[in-house]
Scaffold this active site. Structure first.
Site, PDB file in Angstrom:
ATOM      1  N   ARG A  63       0.832  -1.207   0.000  1.00 23.75           N
ATOM      2  CA  ARG A  63       0.000   0.000   0.000  1.00 23.75           C
ATOM      3  C   ARG A  63       0.866   1.257   0.000  1.00 23.75           C
ATOM      4  NH1 ARG A  63      -2.856   3.136   4.146  1.00 23.75           N
ATOM      5  NH2 ARG A  63      -4.818   3.949   3.290  1.00 23.75           N
ATOM      6  N   HIS A  67       0.570   4.244  -2.761  1.00 18.26           N
ATOM      7  CA  HIS A  67       0.342   5.637  -2.383  1.00 18.26           C
ATOM      8  C   HIS A  67       1.515   6.533  -2.770  1.00 18.26           C
ATOM      9  CE1 HIS A  67      -3.218   5.270   0.639  1.00 18.26           C
ATOM     10  NE2 HIS A  67      -3.336   4.440  -0.385  1.00 18.26           N
ATOM     11  N   VAL A  71       1.353   9.752  -6.298  1.00 14.25           N
ATOM     12  CA  VAL A  71       1.597  11.172  -6.009  1.00 14.25           C
ATOM     13  C   VAL A  71       2.941  11.566  -6.614  1.00 14.25           C
ATOM     14  CG1 VAL A  71       1.813  12.923  -4.220  1.00 14.25           C
ATOM     15  CG2 VAL A  71       0.253  10.989  -3.882  1.00 14.25           C
ATOM     16  N   ASN A  95      -3.303   8.811   4.141  1.00 16.94           N
ATOM     17  CA  ASN A  95      -2.164   8.208   4.830  1.00 16.94           C
ATOM     18  C   ASN A  95      -2.203   8.355   6.347  1.00 16.94           C
ATOM     19  OD1 ASN A  95      -1.031   7.593   2.288  1.00 16.94           O
ATOM     20  ND2 ASN A  95      -0.061   9.609   2.166  1.00 16.94           N
ATOM     21  N   PRO A 164      -7.143   7.357  -4.818  1.00 16.44           N
ATOM     22  CA  PRO A 164      -8.576   7.042  -4.751  1.00 16.44           C
ATOM     23  C   PRO A 164      -9.040   6.783  -3.318  1.00 16.44           C
ATOM     24  CG  PRO A 164      -7.506   5.819  -6.511  1.00 16.44           C
ATOM     25  CD  PRO A 164      -6.412   6.469  -5.726  1.00 16.44           C
ATOM     26  N   HIS A 194      -6.276  -5.917  -2.458  1.00 20.23           N
ATOM     27  CA  HIS A 194      -7.132  -5.981  -1.275  1.00 20.23           C
ATOM     28  C   HIS A 194      -7.486  -7.421  -0.897  1.00 20.23           C
ATOM     29  CE1 HIS A 194      -8.668  -1.534  -1.511  1.00 20.23           C
ATOM     30  NE2 HIS A 194      -7.370  -1.643  -1.295  1.00 20.23           N
ATOM     31  N   THR A 195      -6.829  -8.363  -1.523  1.00 13.93           N
ATOM     32  CA  THR A 195      -6.951  -9.746  -1.069  1.00 13.93           C
ATOM     33  C   THR A 195      -6.106  -9.965   0.186  1.00 13.93           C
ATOM     34  OG1 THR A 195      -6.813 -12.065  -1.772  1.00 13.93           O
ATOM     35  CG2 THR A 195      -5.023 -10.627  -2.467  1.00 13.93           C
ATOM     36  N   ASP A 239     -10.224  -9.072   2.930  1.00 18.59           N
ATOM     37  CA  ASP A 239     -10.665 -10.376   2.424  1.00 18.59           C
ATOM     38  C   ASP A 239     -10.976 -11.219   3.653  1.00 18.59           C
ATOM     39  OD1 ASP A 239     -10.842 -13.020   1.630  1.00 18.59           O
ATOM     40  OD2 ASP A 239      -8.881 -13.080   0.647  1.00 18.59           O
ATOM     41  N   ASP A 247      -4.512 -14.347  -2.878  1.00 17.75           N
ATOM     42  CA  ASP A 247      -5.256 -15.257  -3.741  1.00 17.75           C
ATOM     43  C   ASP A 247      -6.356 -14.474  -4.444  1.00 17.75           C
ATOM     44  OD1 ASP A 247      -7.241 -14.898  -1.774  1.00 17.75           O
ATOM     45  OD2 ASP A 247      -6.620 -16.689  -0.684  1.00 17.75           O
TER      46      ASP A 247
END
Length: 319
Positions: A63, A67, A71, A95, A164, A194-195, A239, A247
């Site tokens: 992440r 991020h 930027v 952040n 976003p 995001h898993t 998840d 996965d």
């Protein structure tokens, strides 16, 4: 004459698309092949220790890289601390109280500086650490082009407007990713990060209490630890099945309306990405391949190269 004309056309296109032509020419998979031969080993060993200590750090570092790249490009600007005379990105809305893993990058940087002083940028260390953290949680690997340099500036305002938000609509997601040179397929594949990882209650409260495109049992489960008011920092897995395993369960969850963030469920809500989400939910190999390719593209967003920027000795401060 024909050859000359072609060269002129190519040169003109590179002027128009300057940062793309320049950055892709400058970054190299083996940039530190002679100047810091043990770089990959140092990063790998440090990330193994970090993820063994806390599996969530694999997601946190990934992440951080995302991020950072969104930027002003992948320039390690997110790593800079605020001072009395400098405002960085750490306290921007996306952040503040959520970006984490800085100390892992500090550890890697210190070890790299010991082995190869003043050679490897913090931006490249972050790119390599993001790849390694993903691999350690069962995700795909990819060749990381190297040769980025570190920014001497940062932009809190850009961090507030160009990353976003968890409340984003599909059209907003597509637009924001497109602004960075990433297409709809890249966006949907990268969302699959995001898993792994966790999200704070404040980022999904509105979804579990107000969205209608959500599985009722899933919403009730999440409400148990995310009250309608208070508990903003309470965590939930992005998840629900395998939060520490890379996965395709993330996409399977979307198909049954169990996306944790509003922006997650937007990928499967009667829109343009439904078919791709369903495809990824059924074909993990396709997701892994597309994710790896999209990570390389994201890592190529406007890097500082050549004599631009600097090689920081401390990732938290400009030299």
């Amino acid at each position: 004459m024909v050859s000359l004309s072609r060269n002129l056309i190519l040169a003109f296109l590179c002027v128009l698309l300057g940062f793309v032509c320049f950055s892709n020419a400058q970054l190299s998979d083996n940039f530190y092949g002679t100047s810091c031969r043990n770089l990959q080993t140092i990063v790998r060993n440090a990330m193994i220790q970090a993820v063994n200590r806390e599996a969530r750090l694999g997601a946190s570092i990934l992440r951080l890289f995302f991020h950072d790249c969104f930027v002003n490009g992948c320039d390690a600007s997110i790593l800079l601390d605020d001072t009395s005379t400098f405002t960085g990105e750490k306290n921007a809305n996306p952040n503040r109280n959520s970006a984490r893993g800085y100390e892992v990058i500090d550890t890697i940087k210190a070890q790299v500086e010991s082995a190869c002083p003043n050679v490897v940028s913090c931006a490249d260390i972050l790119a390599l650490a993001a790849r390694q953290g993903t691999v350690l949680l069962g995700g795909p690997s990819w060749a990381v082009p190297l040769g980025r340099r570190d920014a001497r500036t940062a932009s809190q305002s850009a961090a507030n407007t160009q990353i976003p938000a968890p409340s984003s609509s599909l059209s907003t997601l597509l637009s924001m990713f497109s602004a960075k040179g990433l297409n709809a397929r890249d966006m949907t594949a990268l969302s699959g990060s995001h898993t792994i990882g966790q999200a704070r209650c404040t980022t999904f409260r509105n979804r579990i209490y107000n969205d209608t495109n959500i599985d009722t049992q899933f919403a009730a489960t999440r409400r148990a630890t995310c009250p309608a008011s208070g508990g903003d920092a309470n965590l939930a897995p992005l998840d629900i099945q395998t939060p520490n395993r890379f996965d395709n369960n993330y996409y399977q969850n979307l198909v049954v309306r169990r996306g944790l963030l509003h922006s997650d469920q937007e990928l499967f809500n009667g829109g343009s990405q439904d078919a791709l989400v369903r495809s990824y939910s059924n074909n993990v190999a396709s997701f892994r391949s597309d994710f790896a390719a999209a990570m390389v593209k994201m890592g190529n967003i406007s890097p500082l190269t050549g004599t631009n920027g600097e090689i920081r000795t401390n990732c938290r401060a400009i030299n």
